[in-house]
Scaffold this motif. Structure first.
Motif, PDB file in Angstrom:
ATOM      1  N   ASP A  80       0.814  -1.219   0.000  1.00 28.44           N
ATOM      2  CA  ASP A  80       0.000   0.000   0.000  1.00 28.44           C
ATOM      3  C   ASP A  80       0.846   1.268   0.000  1.00 28.44           C
ATOM      4  N   GLY A  81       2.162   1.121  -0.149  1.00 30.91           N
ATOM      5  CA  GLY A  81       3.023   2.277  -0.284  1.00 30.91           C
ATOM      6  C   GLY A  81       3.625   2.790   0.996  1.00 30.91           C
ATOM      7  N   ASP A  82       3.271   2.209   2.149  1.00 32.70           N
ATOM      8  CA  ASP A  82       3.907   2.625   3.395  1.00 32.70           C
ATOM      9  C   ASP A  82       4.575   1.428   4.058  1.00 32.70           C
ATOM     10  N   MET A  83       5.417   1.724   5.044  1.00 29.84           N
ATOM     11  CA  MET A  83       6.241   0.689   5.642  1.00 29.84           C
ATOM     12  C   MET A  83       5.520  -0.019   6.786  1.00 29.84           C
ATOM     13  N   ASP A  84       5.516  -1.346   6.724  1.00 35.77           N
ATOM     14  CA  ASP A  84       5.057  -2.170   7.823  1.00 35.77           C
ATOM     15  C   ASP A  84       6.275  -2.622   8.629  1.00 35.77           C
ATOM     16  N   LEU A  85       6.025  -3.315   9.731  1.00 36.63           N
ATOM     17  CA  LEU A  85       7.121  -3.658  10.638  1.00 36.63           C
ATOM     18  C   LEU A  85       7.036  -5.125  11.043  1.00 36.63           C
ATOM     19  N   LEU A  86       8.160  -5.827  10.886  1.00 37.92           N
ATOM     20  CA  LEU A  86       8.343  -7.161  11.443  1.00 37.92           C
ATOM     21  C   LEU A  86       9.416  -7.082  12.512  1.00 37.92           C
ATOM     22  N   VAL A  87       9.214  -7.810  13.614  1.00 41.77           N
ATOM     23  CA  VAL A  87      10.209  -7.822  14.685  1.00 41.77           C
ATOM     24  C   VAL A  87      10.418  -9.262  15.143  1.00 41.77           C
ATOM     25  N   ALA A 100      11.708 -18.906  19.070  1.00 36.70           N
ATOM     26  CA  ALA A 100      11.607 -17.533  18.587  1.00 36.70           C
ATOM     27  C   ALA A 100      10.462 -17.411  17.595  1.00 36.70           C
ATOM     28  N   SER A 101       9.997 -16.205  17.409  1.00 39.68           N
ATOM     29  CA  SER A 101       8.925 -15.946  16.454  1.00 39.68           C
ATOM     30  C   SER A 101       9.096 -14.544  15.903  1.00 39.68           C
ATOM     31  N   ILE A 102       8.221 -14.175  14.984  1.00 41.89           N
ATOM     32  CA  ILE A 102       8.254 -12.849  14.357  1.00 41.89           C
ATOM     33  C   ILE A 102       6.918 -12.169  14.618  1.00 41.89           C
ATOM     34  N   ALA A 103       6.960 -10.974  15.178  1.00 39.58           N
ATOM     35  CA  ALA A 103       5.751 -10.174  15.360  1.00 39.58           C
ATOM     36  C   ALA A 103       5.517  -9.321  14.122  1.00 39.58           C
ATOM     37  N   HIS A 104       4.262  -9.185  13.735  1.00 42.13           N
ATOM     38  CA  HIS A 104       3.892  -8.407  12.549  1.00 42.13           C
ATOM     39  C   HIS A 104       3.044  -7.223  12.968  1.00 42.13           C
ATOM     40  N   ARG A 151      -0.643  -7.314  14.455  1.00 41.83           N
ATOM     41  CA  ARG A 151      -1.549  -8.292  13.853  1.00 41.83           C
ATOM     42  C   ARG A 151      -1.320  -9.690  14.420  1.00 41.83           C
ATOM     43  N   THR A 152      -0.086 -10.041  14.678  1.00 41.62           N
ATOM     44  CA  THR A 152       0.216 -11.352  15.230  1.00 41.62           C
ATOM     45  C   THR A 152       1.606 -11.310  15.838  1.00 41.62           C
ATOM     46  N   THR A 153       1.839 -12.163  16.833  1.00 41.56           N
ATOM     47  CA  THR A 153       3.176 -12.318  17.391  1.00 41.56           C
ATOM     48  C   THR A 153       3.897 -13.516  16.784  1.00 41.56           C
ATOM     49  N   ASP A 154       3.249 -14.182  15.822  1.00 44.56           N
ATOM     50  CA  ASP A 154       3.870 -15.339  15.167  1.00 44.56           C
ATOM     51  C   ASP A 154       3.566 -15.283  13.673  1.00 44.56           C
ATOM     52  N   TYR A 155       4.242 -14.392  12.987  1.00 45.12           N
ATOM     53  CA  TYR A 155       4.046 -14.167  11.553  1.00 45.12           C
ATOM     54  C   TYR A 155       4.303 -15.461  10.784  1.00 45.12           C
ATOM     55  N   LEU A 156       3.338 -15.809   9.944  1.00 43.32           N
ATOM     56  CA  LEU A 156       3.371 -17.028   9.126  1.00 43.32           C
ATOM     57  C   LEU A 156       3.458 -18.298   9.967  1.00 43.32           C
ATOM     58  N   LYS A 157       3.272 -18.149  11.288  1.00 41.24           N
ATOM     59  CA  LYS A 157       3.343 -19.286  12.221  1.00 41.24           C
ATOM     60  C   LYS A 157       4.657 -20.059  12.073  1.00 41.24           C
ATOM     61  N   LEU A 158       5.741 -19.303  11.905  1.00 43.06           N
ATOM     62  CA  LEU A 158       7.030 -19.948  11.686  1.00 43.06           C
ATOM     63  C   LEU A 158       7.525 -20.683  12.924  1.00 43.06           C
TER      64      LEU A 158
END
Length: 754
Positions: A397-404, A417-421, A436-443
């Motif tokens: 959508d043209g703006d920056m999202d964040l993964l941690v 460990a996991s990735i927050a989105h 949105r989630t603390t486990d992006y893609l349920k990795l």
């Protein structure tokens, strides 16, 4: 033309270098809004908290005390001001500008504030080699300052004058124990079994409540001894006469314990100070009720192993407690936090490691009621340990999202460990990051990894970013995996977590090394830079293919940087930070330092250090001496649409710091017409890949010399490199056509050779 290009590049470089004295700068700010479950976080970018020690202090000139937190795991001081709201209530607002005004505290020790000289300004008590260091608060006109009064503190011992010993791991009690008006000190002895009272004799000897004249009283305090079994105590000891169970003056004895914490407070309203205590090996807090008196007459005869009775404090190891007014009602509350150096066995959940109990009673008769396990943490991004942020437009959508990413959290399936989105639901100029989630893609369900480091990089050379993550496997060996993005450049990511691929681990990749993907040699394939544990940067060239990347070591000290002690495992981000269309290389290291380098023209060139004094303090308007945190992991993007890339720095305490880029934006006047004539496609000749950097948004296409298109069109963005793959074309000469709305069509000749 080549000569003109060289001259102009030299002029641009000279202008950029001439501005380095003050051109690059960052400031801590409240930054972008962050939402979790629909709630705006009050201090989202404070950087996380693990094992905290709490004291109150006047930081500014108003009448309400502020909050000072010392995190012993990182030796970091955090400052929060009491901010008055429109409805006359108060909230804690993170105020990092005060942090540099505190003295350096020895790593892994303790710091408490108490007003020993009764001037209304709390003084600083902390550990020093062999015992205790006291600094007098000499602040004036809203500026904090400190003067060392004693380092170390001495006392009248049982066998002469001795240093006042406090174990570096312990949390002592610093208060007026005997109610005579001066500050006394209680701490456990060197063996950890009994408590010692160091009575301040200033009132008795000089009628001066502001002095520091300490005397050890007897062989133990309170007639008890800890049996090192978490909830077992021996009572009825004789603390006066030689020959008691504690032996003699143990100042030279061998250390037999690793730590105790103590909080001395009247819990039952009888006027006698009771004891809350915990041992380093225990999860609980024990309450010992004082049935004697205060000072040397204190006497304990029973203990309760679970405190408070309702929702008792229970960490997996070594709680410590602090009593301060934390909800602005004038009554001291209670907060507990692990008093540990790290997370041995990965047992502690550092997302919720600051337990808050509101005092629903009074200061004379407290009634501590459980409120939250994440005091302060619930108002910031805090993923526990080892935050590794990355900014990317995930939804197109043209703006920056964040993964941690994070180091890991213990759950039913182990420590993973996991990735927050965080999706950006705001705009390019006013981002709003909503969890949105603390486990992006349920990795975490698919991989048993710890210490997850997240990145986006074009692994397959198709001009769209892929997801890359590095983590330590169950045997602590680092592994690199990636998921190819099936979407085109600028579109929403299409990632299939069932199609994870693994990159052969580069030689010598260590568990705390920091990988970064960047096309170093500009051949159209993303290479690998690794910030090494020894502080150097390794360059691994991608010698593989788009379907099978392979990284081979080219240089062990890319840029030939001079490593500063402590500046190890550098996290790297390569981006233009001052708008001159030339990327810089920024590093963040384990000691919390930021250093900015001029990116070398060739991989073998030496990098020039541009600046290591980047963060400006809001109060002094000079370099901020405090660091953003420890074990920094960097990502950067323009988050307020001002044309300058801002920086997010992940910390070892699971949080993220926001550094707004306040650099002087470079505007090179008088060169625009000549720059328009410079090559915008390179290199030529090339054996396959071309880099395109257009001054405007547009579309490029490869033509043969008859003017016939031989590739599909590729959309390009202004001042952003794109890659053209000529691998399917025969060797020869081609024209690259650039079409821009409202601008003339441009052509450039290139040579495709072997």
């Amino acid at each position: 033309m080549k000569k003109l290009f060289t001259v102009l590049c030299f002029l641009i470089l000279q202008i950029a270098q001439a501005q380095t004295g003050g051109s690059f700068s960052f400031r801590y700010e409240a930054g972008a809004t962050v939402k979790i479950v629909g709630r705006n976080l009050a201090n989202p970018w404070a950087g996380g908290i693990n094992g905290a020690q709490y004291s109150t202090l006047h930081l500014n000139t108003d009448t309400v005390e502020d909050l000072v937190v010392y995190d012993r795991q990182t030796s970091r001081i955090m400052t929060f001001v009491a901010e008055r709201q429109a409805d006359a209530s108060y909230v804690w607002r993170y105020a990092p500008q005060y942090e540099e005004q505190f003295p350096a505290i020895t790593f892994g020790t303790w710091m408490l504030l108490a007003d020993y000289d009764h001037d209304g300004k709390k003084d600083l008590f902390t550990h020093t080699n062999g015992g205790l260091r006291i600094l007098q608060n000499t602040s004036a006109n809203g500026q904090l300052s400190w003067k060392t009064i004693a380092d170390p503190v001495y006392h009248e011992g049982l066998s002469g004058t001795l240093n006042l010993y406090i174990n570096s791991v312990d949390i002592p009690a610093i208060l007026d124990v005997d109610n005579d008006g001066d500050i006394d000190i209680l701490t456990y002895d060197i063996n950890g079994g009994t408590a010692n009272l160091y009575q301040n004799m200033s009132v008795e000897r000089k009628n001066d409540p502001n002095g520091l004249d300490f005397k050890r009283i007897g062989f133990c305090w309170g007639n008890f001894k800890s049996d090192d079994h978490c909830d077992e105590f021996i009572f009825g000891l004789d603390c006066i006469y030689v020959g008691n169970e504690t032996g003699g003056d143990n100042s030279g004895a061998r250390v037999k314990h690793n730590g105790n914490s103590m909080l001395v407070i009247d819990l039952d309203g009888d006027g006698n100070k009771d004891l809350l205590t915990a041992h380093v090996t225990c999860p609980n807090v024990s309450m010992l009720t004082n049935v004697g008196g205060n000072g040397a007459s204190a006497r304990f005869i029973t203990s309760t192993s679970r405190f408070p009775a309702v929702t008792p404090i229970s960490f997996d190891i070594f709680p410590a407690l602090y009593a301060e007014d934390l909800d602005f009602d004038g009554i001291k509350d209670l907060v507990a936090s692990p008093n540990t150096y790290g997370n041995e066995g990965n047992l502690i959940d550092y997302r919720a490691s600051n337990w808050f109990y509101k005092n629903a009673g009074t200061n004379k008769l407290p009634n501590f009621q459980y409120v939250s396990k994440s005091f302060l943490q619930e108002d910031m991004i805090d993923l526990g340990e080892g935050a590794t942020p990355v900014l990317a437009d995930l939804d197109g959508d043209g703006d920056m999202d964040l993964l941690v990413g994070n180091a890991g959290v213990r759950a039913a399936n182990g420590y993973r460990a996991s990735i927050a989105h965080f999706e950006n639901t705001g705009t390019k100029s006013k981002p709003v990051f909503e969890l949105r989630t603390t486990d992006y893609l349920k990795l975490s369900e698919q991989f048993l990894l710890t210490d997850l480091k997240v990145a986006v990089a074009d692994i397959d050379g198709n001009n769209s970013f892929d997801l890359v993550f590095t983590g330590n496997s169950i045997n602590r060996a680092p592994e690199i995996r990636y998921i190819l993005n099936q979407a085109g450049r600028g579109a929403a990511f299409q990632l299939d977590p069932t199609k994870v691929q693994q990159i052969p681990t580069p030689d010598r990749l260590g568990v705390i090394d920091m990988p970064t993907w960047y096309d170093v040699d500009r051949d159209g394939k993303t290479d690998l830079l690794i910030g090494k544990q020894n502080g150097t940067i390794e360059y691994h060239r991608n010698t593989g293919t788009t379907t099978a990347p392979k990284y081979e070591l080219q240089q062990q000290n890319y840029g030939q940087i001079n490593v500063v002690p402590g500046a190890t495992s550098p996290s790297i981000v390569v981006i233009d930070l001052n708008g001159d269309q030339r990327p810089e290389l920024l590093t963040g290291t384990r000691d919390g330092s930021l250093r900015l380098y001029q990116l070398p023209e060739k991989p073998t060139d030496k990098m020039v250090l541009l600046d290591s004094t980047l963060v400006i303090n809001e109060i002094t308007q000079t370099t901020d001496k405090a660091t953003p945190g420890a074990n920094l992991v960097l990502t950067a993007a323009d988050l307020n649409d001002d044309g300058l890339a801002d920086v997010l720095a992940g910390t070892s305490t699971g949080g993220v710091r926001y550094l707004r880029n306040t650099s002087e934006k470079v505007i090179i006047t008088g060169l625009e017409d000549e720059e328009a004539k410079l090559p915008w496609v390179y290199p030529s000749p090339t054996d396959r890949f071309l880099r395109v950097k257009s001054p405007n948004n547009g579309v490029v296409q490869v033509m043969n010399l008859l003017g016939q298109p031989v590739t599909a069109r590729l959309a390009v963005q202004a001042h952003t490199e794109a890659t053209l793959d000529l691998g399917t074309l025969p060797i020869g000469v081609y024209l690259i056509r650039l079409m821009r709305e409202g601008q003339p069509v441009r052509h450039q000749k290139v040579v495709l050779s072997k």
